[in-house]
Design an enzyme around this catalytic site. Structure first.
Site, PDB file in Angstrom:
ATOM      1  N   ASN A 165      40.414  40.762  39.789  1.00  0.00           N
ATOM      2  CA  ASN A 165      41.122  40.591  41.063  1.00  0.00           C
ATOM      3  C   ASN A 165      40.498  41.479  42.131  1.00  0.00           C
ATOM      4  O   ASN A 165      40.019  42.585  41.848  1.00  0.00           O
ATOM      5  CB  ASN A 165      42.630  40.830  40.922  1.00  0.00           C
ATOM      6  N   VAL A 166      40.480  40.973  43.348  1.00  0.00           N
ATOM      7  CA  VAL A 166      39.914  41.688  44.493  1.00  0.00           C
ATOM      8  C   VAL A 166      40.944  41.649  45.612  1.00  0.00           C
ATOM      9  O   VAL A 166      41.230  40.584  46.161  1.00  0.00           O
ATOM     10  CB  VAL A 166      38.585  41.054  44.952  1.00  0.00           C
ATOM     11  N   GLU A 167      41.531  42.826  45.898  1.00  0.00           N
ATOM     12  CA  GLU A 167      42.606  42.875  46.894  1.00  0.00           C
ATOM     13  C   GLU A 167      42.056  43.167  48.287  1.00  0.00           C
ATOM     14  O   GLU A 167      40.875  43.430  48.481  1.00  0.00           O
ATOM     15  CB  GLU A 167      43.631  43.927  46.461  1.00  0.00           C
ATOM     16  N   ALA A 219      43.415  44.830  52.385  1.00  0.00           N
ATOM     17  CA  ALA A 219      44.438  45.528  53.175  1.00  0.00           C
ATOM     18  C   ALA A 219      45.400  44.519  53.801  1.00  0.00           C
ATOM     19  O   ALA A 219      46.575  44.824  54.026  1.00  0.00           O
ATOM     20  CB  ALA A 219      43.768  46.377  54.252  1.00  0.00           C
ATOM     21  N   SER A 220      44.892  43.320  54.071  1.00  0.00           N
ATOM     22  CA  SER A 220      45.752  42.212  54.473  1.00  0.00           C
ATOM     23  C   SER A 220      46.161  41.530  53.162  1.00  0.00           C
ATOM     24  O   SER A 220      45.441  40.676  52.647  1.00  0.00           O
ATOM     25  CB  SER A 220      44.975  41.259  55.387  1.00  0.00           C
ATOM     26  N   GLU A 245      41.460  35.225  37.816  1.00  0.00           N
ATOM     27  CA  GLU A 245      41.159  33.910  37.233  1.00  0.00           C
ATOM     28  C   GLU A 245      40.312  33.068  38.185  1.00  0.00           C
ATOM     29  O   GLU A 245      39.330  32.437  37.785  1.00  0.00           O
ATOM     30  CB  GLU A 245      42.450  33.143  36.923  1.00  0.00           C
ATOM     31  N   CYS A 268      49.006  32.854  37.606  1.00  0.00           N
ATOM     32  CA  CYS A 268      49.970  32.466  38.641  1.00  0.00           C
ATOM     33  C   CYS A 268      49.840  30.960  38.926  1.00  0.00           C
ATOM     34  O   CYS A 268      48.891  30.301  38.483  1.00  0.00           O
ATOM     35  CB  CYS A 268      49.753  33.285  39.913  1.00  0.00           C
TER      36      CYS A 268
HETATM   37  O1  DUR Z   1      47.618  36.122  37.026  1.00  0.00           O
HETATM   38  C1  DUR Z   1      47.411  36.984  37.892  1.00  0.00           C
HETATM   39  C2  DUR Z   1      48.465  37.622  38.560  1.00  0.00           C
HETATM   40  C3  DUR Z   1      48.151  38.563  39.520  1.00  0.00           C
HETATM   41  N1  DUR Z   1      46.864  38.856  39.805  1.00  0.00           N
HETATM   42  C4  DUR Z   1      46.550  39.912  40.781  1.00  0.00           C
HETATM   43  C5  DUR Z   1      46.811  39.606  42.221  1.00  0.00           C
HETATM   44  C6  DUR Z   1      47.020  41.001  42.780  1.00  0.00           C
HETATM   45  O2  DUR Z   1      45.764  41.601  43.075  1.00  0.00           O
HETATM   46  C7  DUR Z   1      47.647  41.774  41.644  1.00  0.00           C
HETATM   47  C8  DUR Z   1      49.141  41.950  41.773  1.00  0.00           C
HETATM   48  O3  DUR Z   1      49.780  40.733  41.964  1.00  0.00           O
HETATM   49  O4  DUR Z   1      47.354  41.028  40.480  1.00  0.00           O
HETATM   50  C9  DUR Z   1      45.831  38.227  39.168  1.00  0.00           C
HETATM   51  O5  DUR Z   1      44.654  38.532  39.388  1.00  0.00           O
HETATM   52  N2  DUR Z   1      46.138  37.292  38.254  1.00  0.00           N
HETATM   53 ZN    ZN Z   2      46.466  33.691  40.314  1.00  0.00          ZN
END
Ligand code: DUR
Ligand code: ZN
Length: 136
Positions: free
Chosen positions: A50-52, A54-55, A63, A97
């Site tokens: 996962n790559v978050e 600031a927005s 995934e 998700c």
């Molecule tokens: O199945 C999932 C559920 C959440 N996230 C990430 C999104 C966000 O960066 C962090 C918290 O929701 O987890 C995923 O990568 N996959």
């Molecule tokens: Zn997802």
């Protein structure tokens, strides 16, 4: 729990790749690191994390990044997802998700989904997780 279509070696390699991807995760906001790995029908495995942002809403799930990586790395028009594994740094139950389920469906309506459930690794299928997924 579904019967796996993968060999034990494939399953372990997929889990190992997803677990290693956790270290690459960029999750300074949620601190919830997620790692994923896609096994394509050609036998190749591609990681994603996962790559978050600031927005917050721009954050991308592990995934979907793994699927993008598989597409980029496959050098063909399209890919077929045989299986996808997903894990997280908190070791809590976490299945893909809704958005990711639809994207998995796009590239593999028979895909196996391996995720960390309440009692360790759980086997499911995208068909079970996303009944009547959308296709054109
Ligand atoms: O199945 C999932 C559920 C959440 N996230 C990430 C999104 C966000 O960066 C962090 C918290 O929701 O987890 C995923 O990568 N996959
Ligand atoms: Zn997802």
């Amino acid at each position: 729990m579904n019967q796996s279509i993968l060999t034990e070696v494939e399953k372990q390699q997929l889990i190992e790749t997803a677990t290693q991807a956790l270290d690459k995760s960029y999750a300074p906001y949620s601190k919830f690191r997620v790692g994923a790995a896609v096994l394509t029908s050609t036998g190749k495995i591609f990681p994603g994390c996962n790559v978050e942002n600031a927005s917050y809403g721009l954050s991308m799930c592990a995934e979907r990044n793994a699927i993008a990586n598989a597409i980029i790395g496959s050098g063909k028009d399209t890919i077929k997802i045989k299986a996808i594994a997903v894990t997280n740094s908190q070791k809590v139950s976490c299945s893909p998700c809704g958005a990711c389920r639809q994207v998995i469906w796009e590239f593999g309506t028979d895909a196996e989904v391996i995720f960390l459930g309440n009692n360790g690794w759980q086997n499911s299928t995208i068909r079970d997780l996303l009944p009547a997924g959308f296709s054109l």
